[in-house]
Design a protein around this motif. Sequence first.
Motif, short mmCIF file in Angstrom:
data_model
loop_
_atom_site.label_atom_id
_atom_site.label_comp_id
_atom_site.label_asym_id
_atom_site.label_seq_id
_atom_site.Cartn_x
_atom_site.Cartn_y
_atom_site.Cartn_z
N MET A 82 40.49 75.46 -31.91
CA MET A 82 39.35 74.27 -31.68
C MET A 82 38.05 74.95 -31.35
O MET A 82 37.96 76.15 -31.10
CB MET A 82 40.23 74.02 -30.44
CG MET A 82 41.56 72.86 -30.89
SD MET A 82 41.61 71.59 -29.93
CE MET A 82 42.41 70.40 -30.56
N LYS A 83 37.43 74.95 -32.30
CA LYS A 83 36.58 75.40 -31.51
C LYS A 83 35.01 75.68 -30.43
O LYS A 83 34.62 76.14 -29.83
CB LYS A 83 35.14 74.52 -32.46
CG LYS A 83 35.29 75.89 -34.01
CD LYS A 83 34.73 74.97 -35.34
CE LYS A 83 35.38 75.40 -36.85
NZ LYS A 83 36.44 74.29 -37.01
N VAL A 233 37.68 67.49 -26.81
CA VAL A 233 38.20 66.12 -26.92
C VAL A 233 36.80 65.12 -28.01
O VAL A 233 37.78 65.35 -29.00
CB VAL A 233 38.44 65.53 -25.35
CG1 VAL A 233 38.82 63.90 -25.74
CG2 VAL A 233 39.29 65.87 -25.17
N PRO A 234 36.13 65.51 -27.78
CA PRO A 234 35.13 64.45 -28.64
C PRO A 234 35.38 65.00 -29.88
O PRO A 234 34.74 64.05 -31.49
CB PRO A 234 33.86 64.38 -28.05
CG PRO A 234 33.93 65.52 -27.09
CD PRO A 234 35.27 65.36 -25.99
N LEU A 235 35.17 66.40 -29.87
CA LEU A 235 34.84 67.26 -31.30
C LEU A 235 36.34 67.52 -32.74
O LEU A 235 35.89 66.84 -33.63
CB LEU A 235 34.15 68.94 -31.30
CG LEU A 235 34.50 69.73 -31.54
CD1 LEU A 235 33.17 69.13 -32.98
CD2 LEU A 235 34.29 71.11 -31.66
N LEU A 237 38.11 64.57 -31.71
CA LEU A 237 38.19 63.03 -32.93
C LEU A 237 37.45 63.16 -33.59
O LEU A 237 38.43 62.29 -34.85
CB LEU A 237 37.11 62.29 -31.57
CG LEU A 237 37.46 60.56 -31.92
CD1 LEU A 237 38.44 60.15 -32.00
CD2 LEU A 237 36.80 60.25 -30.65
N GLY A 238 35.93 63.46 -33.71
CA GLY A 238 34.95 63.00 -35.00
C GLY A 238 35.86 64.79 -36.40
O GLY A 238 35.79 63.48 -37.35
N ASN A 239 36.03 65.64 -36.29
CA ASN A 239 36.16 66.23 -36.73
C ASN A 239 37.30 66.35 -37.49
O ASN A 239 38.22 66.86 -38.64
CB ASN A 239 35.47 67.49 -36.40
CG ASN A 239 35.94 69.43 -37.27
OD1 ASN A 239 36.14 69.03 -38.53
ND2 ASN A 239 36.52 70.59 -36.81
N ALA A 240 38.47 66.70 -36.31
CA ALA A 240 40.06 66.85 -36.36
C ALA A 240 40.85 65.60 -37.04
O ALA A 240 42.47 65.74 -37.20
CB ALA A 240 40.25 67.99 -36.07
N VAL A 241 40.28 64.69 -36.84
CA VAL A 241 40.98 63.56 -36.62
C VAL A 241 40.60 62.20 -37.77
O VAL A 241 40.69 62.23 -38.69
CB VAL A 241 41.38 62.66 -34.77
CG1 VAL A 241 41.80 61.31 -35.49
CG2 VAL A 241 41.75 63.63 -34.05
N ILE A 242 39.00 61.82 -37.35
CA ILE A 242 38.47 60.73 -38.15
C ILE A 242 38.39 61.58 -39.28
O ILE A 242 38.55 61.11 -40.69
CB ILE A 242 37.56 60.50 -37.18
CG1 ILE A 242 37.85 58.73 -36.12
CG2 ILE A 242 36.96 59.53 -38.38
CD1 ILE A 242 37.05 58.45 -35.29
N ALA A 243 37.41 62.89 -39.54
CA ALA A 243 37.00 63.16 -40.28
C ALA A 243 37.83 63.72 -41.74
O ALA A 243 37.73 63.59 -42.52
CB ALA A 243 35.82 64.44 -40.28
N ILE A 244 39.10 64.31 -40.77
CA ILE A 244 40.28 65.28 -42.09
C ILE A 244 41.44 63.77 -42.52
O ILE A 244 41.73 64.25 -43.50
CB ILE A 244 40.84 65.84 -41.04
CG1 ILE A 244 41.83 66.52 -41.98
CG2 ILE A 244 41.97 64.95 -39.76
CD1 ILE A 244 41.19 67.70 -42.89
N VAL A 373 29.07 62.98 -29.29
CA VAL A 373 27.42 62.03 -29.81
C VAL A 373 27.37 60.83 -30.54
O VAL A 373 26.60 60.38 -30.40
CB VAL A 373 26.34 62.51 -29.23
CG1 VAL A 373 24.78 62.04 -29.46
CG2 VAL A 373 27.07 63.16 -27.42
N ALA A 374 27.72 62.04 -31.88
CA ALA A 374 27.38 61.16 -32.92
C ALA A 374 28.19 60.44 -33.53
O ALA A 374 27.24 59.49 -34.18
CB ALA A 374 27.95 62.50 -34.10
N PHE A 375 29.41 59.72 -32.65
CA PHE A 375 29.77 59.50 -32.57
C PHE A 375 29.31 57.66 -32.36
O PHE A 375 29.59 56.61 -32.57
CB PHE A 375 31.92 59.65 -32.30
CG PHE A 375 32.79 58.41 -32.21
CD1 PHE A 375 33.09 57.99 -33.92
CD2 PHE A 375 33.16 57.56 -31.96
CE1 PHE A 375 34.01 56.89 -33.39
CE2 PHE A 375 34.37 56.56 -31.45
CZ PHE A 375 34.68 56.85 -32.49
#
Length: 392
Positions: A82-83, A233-235, A237-244, A373-375
């Motif tokens: 996790m980055k 958490v938001p990272l 959500l975007g990278n490792a849940v929605i995007a994957i 923020v992007a989401f």
Amino acid sequence: MGFQKAKASFLIKKEAASFLAGNRYDLLEWAGAFGDLGTLIPFVLAYITILKMDPAGLLFAFGLAKIITGFFYKTPIPIQPMKAIGIGSVAQPGGFTPAAVWGAGFFTGLVWLFLGLTGIIDRVAALAKKPVVHGIVLGLGLTFMVEGIRSMATNYFLAAVALIVAFTLLGNRKFPVMFLLLALGIGTSLAANPVLIVDLKKSIGLSLPQFTLARFTWPELVRGSLLLALPQVPLTLGNAVIAIVAENNELFPARRITEGKIAISTGLMNLLAPFFGGVPMCHGAGGMAGHVRFGARTGGALVILGSLVIVVALFFNHGVNILFQLFPPAILGVILFFAGAELALTAKPDSASRQEFYVTLVTAGFAMWNMGVAFVVGLLLNEALARGWVRF
């Protein structure tokens, strides 16, 4: 009674066969297995050198998670550090302890297991329309490409040679270019420092992960949860849940996954990893792009990489720093660059309108800065344009 036992035995064998089937372990899977080194090695080195974390436990947790994920999903769904937690914990030397990182991982596991089991994550993900998802994926891909270029800048000549080799042979299915990149990197490292291989041999020895429960403390658990886990958490959500999920279902429609399933697996591995000394992990979309770009098409790549990582954890615990020096940052940067390009390509809209593509571009721009923020920006802009509140 005998019939029931025979039936139960048959069902167990059937489940085991199903669990093991579906993966390949050919040359391309071996090549694709190394497509995620560009993110794995830098973060592992930072944890080991700055926070003085035990490599045996850290790498054992990674290896075990990769193997289980490869067998379960049967597509190249990666396991990455996790980055935000990784950067936050090592950016302040002396500011965080290994126990705080373990606490962050444990808290992260609880959060994602709760979101997955309750179905909340499915409702949140359903809000993301296609232009927003494409924007998140595109932003991630561009971010990886930029990070790759920065790593390549550490050795322009080596990076240029590696890029030429990669562009020339990237589509070669008979001899995967990954092996040439690794050979180029290792050869360069040994030419510059021949004693590396001698030092590596001296470091070989069996080391077992230590159970870390006794080192957990409430203050460190709270500190890691609030200061490290929550910003992640938001990272995730975007990278490792929605995007994957979007990437997997685009590339492997026959093996579709859901946000709920990904959230649950993220939760489970982060609940268990801290007790072995592992760090917070996720299913980063860039990792899948790297695996796929260099040849992987099944979970076999994860099983291969996970097995190798466990071997390193158990037998090269005292030589991890030496081993990783064989992979120059410039070579890792080239791998990361092509992983980012592959990820960005999956965001290519088939027939998007000008308005939808605008949402994608704006979301991508914000995604390169902050995934959460992007989401939110993407959702609001998409809704505003759909309702006619905003015109361009």
